[in-house]
Enzyme design. Sequence first.
Site, PDB file in Angstrom:
ATOM      1  N   GLN A   1     -38.141  -2.781 -81.400  1.00  0.00           N
ATOM      2  CA  GLN A   1     -36.689  -3.131 -81.266  1.00  0.00           C
ATOM      3  C   GLN A   1     -36.507  -4.416 -80.845  1.00  0.00           C
ATOM      4  O   GLN A   1     -37.262  -5.263 -80.262  1.00  0.00           O
ATOM      5  CB  GLN A   1     -35.972  -2.223 -79.868  1.00  0.00           C
ATOM      6  CG  GLN A   1     -34.289  -2.364 -79.788  1.00  0.00           C
ATOM      7  CD  GLN A   1     -33.771  -1.520 -81.158  1.00  0.00           C
ATOM      8  OE1 GLN A   1     -34.300  -0.815 -81.742  1.00  0.00           O
ATOM      9  NE2 GLN A   1     -32.734  -2.192 -81.464  1.00  0.00           N
TER      10      GLN A   1
ATOM     11  N   ASP B   1     -38.400   0.408 -90.411  1.00  0.00           N
ATOM     12  CA  ASP B   1     -37.393  -0.512 -90.077  1.00  0.00           C
ATOM     13  C   ASP B   1     -37.050  -0.938 -91.722  1.00  0.00           C
ATOM     14  O   ASP B   1     -35.987  -1.909 -91.822  1.00  0.00           O
ATOM     15  CB  ASP B   1     -37.426  -1.581 -89.161  1.00  0.00           C
ATOM     16  CG  ASP B   1     -36.732  -1.156 -87.953  1.00  0.00           C
ATOM     17  OD1 ASP B   1     -35.680  -0.434 -88.109  1.00  0.00           O
ATOM     18  OD2 ASP B   1     -37.351  -1.603 -86.797  1.00  0.00           O
TER      19      ASP B   1
ATOM     20  N   LYS C   1     -31.941   6.497 -80.852  1.00  0.00           N
ATOM     21  CA  LYS C   1     -33.131   6.872 -81.985  1.00  0.00           C
ATOM     22  C   LYS C   1     -33.914   7.924 -81.467  1.00  0.00           C
ATOM     23  O   LYS C   1     -34.296   8.860 -82.064  1.00  0.00           O
ATOM     24  CB  LYS C   1     -33.941   5.442 -82.018  1.00  0.00           C
ATOM     25  CG  LYS C   1     -33.209   4.532 -82.761  1.00  0.00           C
ATOM     26  CD  LYS C   1     -33.694   3.124 -82.962  1.00  0.00           C
ATOM     27  CE  LYS C   1     -32.676   2.086 -83.673  1.00  0.00           C
ATOM     28  NZ  LYS C   1     -33.159   0.662 -83.838  1.00  0.00           N
TER      29      LYS C   1
HETATM   30  N1  GUN Z   1     -31.967  -4.689 -83.402  1.00  0.00           N
HETATM   31  C1  GUN Z   1     -30.681  -4.408 -84.067  1.00  0.00           C
HETATM   32  N2  GUN Z   1     -30.944  -3.558 -85.194  1.00  0.00           N
HETATM   33  C2  GUN Z   1     -32.078  -3.005 -85.218  1.00  0.00           C
HETATM   34  C3  GUN Z   1     -32.829  -2.376 -86.013  1.00  0.00           C
HETATM   35  O1  GUN Z   1     -32.408  -1.604 -86.991  1.00  0.00           O
HETATM   36  N3  GUN Z   1     -34.228  -2.256 -85.899  1.00  0.00           N
HETATM   37  C4  GUN Z   1     -34.872  -3.072 -84.875  1.00  0.00           C
HETATM   38  N4  GUN Z   1     -36.305  -2.716 -84.757  1.00  0.00           N
HETATM   39  N5  GUN Z   1     -34.232  -3.626 -84.013  1.00  0.00           N
HETATM   40  C5  GUN Z   1     -32.788  -3.941 -84.064  1.00  0.00           C
END
Ligand code: GUN
Length: 291
Positions: free
Chosen positions: A96, A119, A52
């Site tokens: 996350q 998100d 990211k």
């Molecule tokens: N854990 C697995 N996929 C995601 C996501 O798209 N966003 C976040 N914040 N955590 C995750």
Amino acid sequence: MVLIDGKKVAAEMKEEIAAKVKVLKESGSKTPHLAAVLVGHDGGSETYVAYKIKDCEAVGFKSSLIRYEDNVTENELLAKVQELNEDADIDGFIVQLPLPAHISEEKVIEAINPKKDVDGFHPENVGRMVISLPSFVSATPFGIVELLKRYKIETIGKNCVIVGRSNIVGRPLSILMSQKAINATVTVAHSRTKNLEELCRSADILVAAIGVPEFVKGNMVKDGAVVIDVGTTRVKSDQTKSGWKLKGDVLFDEVAPKCSYITPVPGGVGPMTRVSLLYNTLLAASGKIYK
Ligand code: GUN
């Protein structure tokens, strides 16, 4: 059979985003800024968050990584969320998941300002999406819909079966697929579904999002179906340097010959999920969702 190239589509979208960032910067606007909060050292989470941050650099965004050890308290984390909510330089941020068991993911998600919730996990964004108001849509469902659009795959009146009802993939995707822009007839299947094989065989568009490697076999797919594989389970491998490789939820070699379109793993949905977060961050920076 057409192999849906998520890597290529994501690269195109990244170029489009980078071009928009350039225009923003040239016009004197602030640089879009994404922050990511990472708790602990889970291998998968480390990898995803590193991607990211790297993606932000690639399109010209600013990024910040905020790390905590596993023993961070819920209150400390909530205080950081509040700080990020109030920081005018941060356009959007993510925490996350998964979080350690002593921290309530729901509480943390609900503490995020919906205007910065890139998100798309906050109940306000989920609710707005359900009634077709502008909202941040979570990355994987958004990425899947974008793939269908860009490959001009017919969806109107098609039977779409989604296997998996998670809050971040199956359920939001089921809403998007039934909306007026897409017009599919949607069934959400899960662990208690009866006659799953037969149901899957009725699908014109079959989405596998259960996290069980190679769950969807050839006998579960209709000839000419579109198959979208959301699975990304890490399995041990002595063929790779890292010692593991990604396996999808679809037994590719059996299923692919029957399909009109199929996404591979890796290189299908995964890259689209990554680019969708950038897309949402650009939307947040431009104030396009909450005017
Ligand atoms: N854990 C697995 N996929 C995601 C996501 O798209 N966003 C976040 N914040 N955590 C995750």
